[in-house]
Design an enzyme around this catalytic site. Structure first.
Site, short mmCIF file in Angstrom:
data_model
loop_
_atom_site.label_atom_id
_atom_site.label_comp_id
_atom_site.label_asym_id
_atom_site.label_seq_id
_atom_site.Cartn_x
_atom_site.Cartn_y
_atom_site.Cartn_z
N CYS A 7 -6.32 -6.48 -7.92
CA CYS A 7 -6.41 -5.28 -8.88
C CYS A 7 -6.42 -6.38 -10.68
CB CYS A 7 -5.04 -4.19 -10.06
SG CYS A 7 -3.00 -4.85 -10.06
N ASP A 67 -1.78 -6.86 -0.59
CA ASP A 67 -2.07 -6.05 -1.85
C ASP A 67 -1.11 -6.39 -3.22
OD1 ASP A 67 -2.83 -4.14 -4.52
OD2 ASP A 67 -2.47 -2.54 -2.58
#
Length: 100
Positions: free
Chosen positions: A60, A33
């Site tokens: 993201c 991540d």
């Protein structure tokens, strides 16, 4: 704490920079991540070389995620790709790619 609460015993948390983790910890299940900038190209090449049995990429920034999974060699046509709107009323969202 979450693993203990749920009775999960077959885990080990490693708090290191991903580039410092031994290969043996990367070959089963690898979950990354990264920051919006994505993974370094060196780490992407290392992940490709180690070839984990299962790989999950949470991002993201779909542009850096696409760049990284292409370097790693994830076949997006065969992977599970999910999009999550965790930031309502914004243009931002999370993408999760899971390969087997």
């Amino acid at each position: 704490l979450n693993a203990q609460t749920n009775g999960v015993k077959n885990y080990e948390f490693i708090n290191k920079d991903a580039g410092e983790v031994e290969d043996e910890w990367l070959n089963e299940l690898l979950i990354v991540d990264p920051a919006r900038s994505g993974l370094s190209s060196d780490l992407c090449k290392r992940i490709k070389q180690v070839s984990p049995k299962r790989f999950v990429y949470i991002s993201c920034n779909y542009k850096s995620m696409i760049r990284d999974v292409e370097i790693i060699g994830v076949d997006l046509e065969k992977a599970t790709v999910s999009q999550y709107n965790l930031f309502p009323k914004t243009v931002h969202f999370e993408v999760v790619v899971s390969s087997k």
